[in-house]
Structure formats: C-alpha cells, structure tokens
Design a protein around this motif. Structure first.
Motif, mmCIF file in Angstrom:
data_model
loop_
_atom_site.group_PDB
_atom_site.id
_atom_site.type_symbol
_atom_site.label_atom_id
_atom_site.label_comp_id
_atom_site.label_asym_id
_atom_site.label_seq_id
_atom_site.Cartn_x
_atom_site.Cartn_y
_atom_site.Cartn_z
ATOM 1 N N PHE A 116 0.839 -1.196 0.000
ATOM 2 C CA PHE A 116 0.000 0.000 0.000
ATOM 3 C C PHE A 116 0.873 1.244 0.000
ATOM 4 O O PHE A 116 1.782 1.371 0.822
ATOM 5 C CB PHE A 116 -0.896 0.031 1.234
ATOM 6 N N CYS A 117 0.548 2.166 -0.876
ATOM 7 C CA CYS A 117 1.195 3.466 -0.880
ATOM 8 C C CYS A 117 0.589 4.325 0.227
ATOM 9 O O CYS A 117 -0.615 4.245 0.492
ATOM 10 C CB CYS A 117 0.967 4.112 -2.241
ATOM 11 N N ASN A 118 1.419 5.132 0.879
ATOM 12 C CA ASN A 118 0.951 5.931 2.011
ATOM 13 C C ASN A 118 1.515 7.342 1.938
ATOM 14 O O ASN A 118 2.677 7.539 1.589
ATOM 15 C CB ASN A 118 1.394 5.263 3.317
ATOM 16 N N LEU A 119 0.675 8.301 2.277
ATOM 17 C CA LEU A 119 1.105 9.702 2.399
ATOM 18 C C LEU A 119 0.778 10.165 3.817
ATOM 19 O O LEU A 119 -0.367 10.066 4.242
ATOM 20 C CB LEU A 119 0.377 10.588 1.389
ATOM 21 N N LYS A 120 1.802 10.633 4.524
ATOM 22 C CA LYS A 120 1.601 11.196 5.853
ATOM 23 C C LYS A 120 1.810 12.708 5.752
ATOM 24 O O LYS A 120 2.861 13.174 5.323
ATOM 25 C CB LYS A 120 2.611 10.634 6.851
ATOM 26 N N VAL A 121 0.789 13.449 6.165
ATOM 27 C CA VAL A 121 0.909 14.909 6.117
ATOM 28 C C VAL A 121 0.061 15.496 7.221
ATOM 29 O O VAL A 121 -1.114 15.162 7.355
ATOM 30 C CB VAL A 121 0.521 15.447 4.723
ATOM 31 N N LEU A 122 0.667 16.344 8.030
ATOM 32 C CA LEU A 122 -0.030 17.023 9.121
ATOM 33 C C LEU A 122 -0.845 16.044 9.962
ATOM 34 O O LEU A 122 -2.032 16.243 10.207
ATOM 35 C CB LEU A 122 -0.938 18.123 8.559
ATOM 36 N N LYS A 123 -0.214 14.968 10.376
ATOM 37 C CA LYS A 123 -0.810 13.945 11.245
ATOM 38 C C LYS A 123 -1.953 13.189 10.578
ATOM 39 O O LYS A 123 -2.712 12.480 11.237
ATOM 40 C CB LYS A 123 -1.273 14.545 12.572
ATOM 41 N N GLN A 124 -2.118 13.330 9.276
ATOM 42 C CA GLN A 124 -3.123 12.564 8.548
ATOM 43 C C GLN A 124 -2.433 11.484 7.712
ATOM 44 O O GLN A 124 -1.307 11.665 7.252
ATOM 45 C CB GLN A 124 -3.924 13.473 7.616
ATOM 46 N N ASN A 125 -3.145 10.395 7.518
ATOM 47 C CA ASN A 125 -2.669 9.308 6.678
ATOM 48 C C ASN A 125 -3.615 9.140 5.501
ATOM 49 O O ASN A 125 -4.842 9.067 5.678
ATOM 50 C CB ASN A 125 -2.650 7.993 7.452
ATOM 51 N N PHE A 126 -3.046 9.055 4.328
ATOM 52 C CA PHE A 126 -3.822 8.760 3.128
ATOM 53 C C PHE A 126 -3.260 7.473 2.521
ATOM 54 O O PHE A 126 -2.049 7.260 2.535
ATOM 55 C CB PHE A 126 -3.723 9.911 2.117
ATOM 56 N N TRP A 127 -4.160 6.670 1.970
ATOM 57 C CA TRP A 127 -3.756 5.368 1.445
ATOM 58 C C TRP A 127 -4.168 5.210 -0.005
ATOM 59 O O TRP A 127 -5.255 5.635 -0.407
ATOM 60 C CB TRP A 127 -4.392 4.247 2.265
ATOM 61 N N GLY A 128 -3.310 4.559 -0.755
ATOM 62 C CA GLY A 128 -3.653 4.176 -2.106
ATOM 63 C C GLY A 128 -4.237 2.777 -2.103
ATOM 64 O O GLY A 128 -4.297 2.104 -1.078
ATOM 65 N N GLN A 129 -4.674 2.360 -3.283
ATOM 66 C CA GLN A 129 -5.170 0.992 -3.385
ATOM 67 C C GLN A 129 -3.979 0.044 -3.289
ATOM 68 O O GLN A 129 -2.869 0.397 -3.631
ATOM 69 C CB GLN A 129 -5.924 0.783 -4.718
ATOM 70 N N GLY A 130 -4.197 -1.108 -2.800
ATOM 71 C CA GLY A 130 -3.104 -2.056 -2.657
ATOM 72 C C GLY A 130 -2.722 -2.668 -3.989
ATOM 73 O O GLY A 130 -3.530 -2.776 -4.910
ATOM 74 N N THR A 131 -1.465 -3.068 -4.060
ATOM 75 C CA THR A 131 -0.992 -3.790 -5.237
ATOM 76 C C THR A 131 -0.299 -5.063 -4.749
ATOM 77 O O THR A 131 0.520 -5.022 -3.834
ATOM 78 C CB THR A 131 -0.056 -2.918 -6.102
ATOM 79 N N LEU A 132 -0.660 -6.180 -5.356
ATOM 80 C CA LEU A 132 -0.188 -7.470 -4.877
ATOM 81 C C LEU A 132 1.189 -7.794 -5.451
ATOM 82 O O LEU A 132 1.408 -7.708 -6.666
ATOM 83 C CB LEU A 132 -1.181 -8.570 -5.254
ATOM 84 N N VAL A 133 2.074 -8.181 -4.569
ATOM 85 C CA VAL A 133 3.393 -8.691 -4.954
ATOM 86 C C VAL A 133 3.457 -10.147 -4.504
ATOM 87 O O VAL A 133 3.293 -10.441 -3.317
ATOM 88 C CB VAL A 133 4.528 -7.878 -4.306
ATOM 89 N N THR A 134 3.687 -11.031 -5.455
ATOM 90 C CA THR A 134 3.787 -12.452 -5.154
ATOM 91 C C THR A 134 5.152 -12.953 -5.591
ATOM 92 O O THR A 134 5.528 -12.806 -6.754
ATOM 93 C CB THR A 134 2.693 -13.257 -5.868
ATOM 94 N N VAL A 135 5.878 -13.539 -4.637
ATOM 95 C CA VAL A 135 7.205 -14.070 -4.936
ATOM 96 C C VAL A 135 7.121 -15.591 -4.888
ATOM 97 O O VAL A 135 6.769 -16.165 -3.851
ATOM 98 C CB VAL A 135 8.253 -13.571 -3.929
ATOM 99 N N SER A 136 7.413 -16.218 -6.004
ATOM 100 C CA SER A 136 7.344 -17.673 -6.085
ATOM 101 C C SER A 136 8.726 -18.280 -5.857
ATOM 102 O O SER A 136 9.734 -17.742 -6.315
ATOM 103 C CB SER A 136 6.804 -18.101 -7.446
ATOM 104 N N SER A 137 8.731 -19.384 -5.153
ATOM 105 C CA SER A 137 10.018 -20.033 -4.842
ATOM 106 C C SER A 137 10.324 -21.141 -5.837
ATOM 107 O O SER A 137 9.507 -21.496 -6.653
ATOM 108 C CB SER A 137 9.990 -20.597 -3.431
#
Length: 112
Positions: free
Chosen positions: A91-112
C-alpha cells in the motif's frame, strides 16, 4: 488527495520489481511518502518511506534489498533479491499534518 499506485505482480525468488505511486491533490509540502505491506494473517507494516526533505526509513527486513526514492510527489520502491516473505499486498501511504492517506493495494507475489 489521491494516491495512484502501479507495479507489482508475480516474480521468482531472487528477482526484482518496481512499485510506483503518484500523489495528487492539495496537501502540505512537508510530508512523507512511503510503502506499507500486509501479508495474509499479518498486520500492516512499514516497508520504507521518504520525507519531502529526502530522509528515509526502512524496515530491517528490507534494508539493503529495497530502495525508496521520490521525485516531487511520486514515490518509487525498487525491490531486489525478493523472497517469499516479501509476498504481500503493498500500500502506498502519504503522511501529512498527522493525517494518513492510502492508495489501493498492489499485490506482490514471490514464487520459490
């Protein structure tokens, strides 16, 4: 404020991926942009963030493998030497003046 993330996907262990997130809208110029991640059954955790001044924070688990950078209001996360423990929704995050804003999540999958 809107955060538009891109990147992510499926990668083999040892591989690399790059995430990007662009912040738009009106917000104070002093802020922090960063990435959090949440694996199944786990709490959301900080991966890395970067201040408008350029200072950075990294989780111990990604130190030396991930690099965060920003260009104005766009933040990038270069992820190298990925392993299965990096599999999560990021999730992308922006912190500004004690507020948090979030972007939509993006899935990262690591295969072994």
């Amino acid at each position: 404020v809107q955060l538009q993330a891109s990147g992510g996907g499926l990668v083999q262990a040892g591989g690399s991926l790059r995430l990007s997130c662009a912040a738009s809208g009106n917000f104070f110029r002093i802020n922090r942009l960063g990435w959090y991640r949440q694996a199944p059954g786990s709490q959301r955790e900080l991966v890395a963030d970067v201040a408008s001044s350029g200072s950075t924070n990294y989780a111990d688990s990604v130190m030396g493998r991930f690099t965060i950078s920003r260009d104005k209001n766009t933040v990038y996360l270069e992820m190298n030497s990925l392993n299965s423990e990096d599999t999560a929704v990021y999730f992308c995050n922006l912190k500004v003046l004690k507020q948090n804003f979030w972007g939509q999540g993006t899935l990262v999958t690591v295969s072994s």
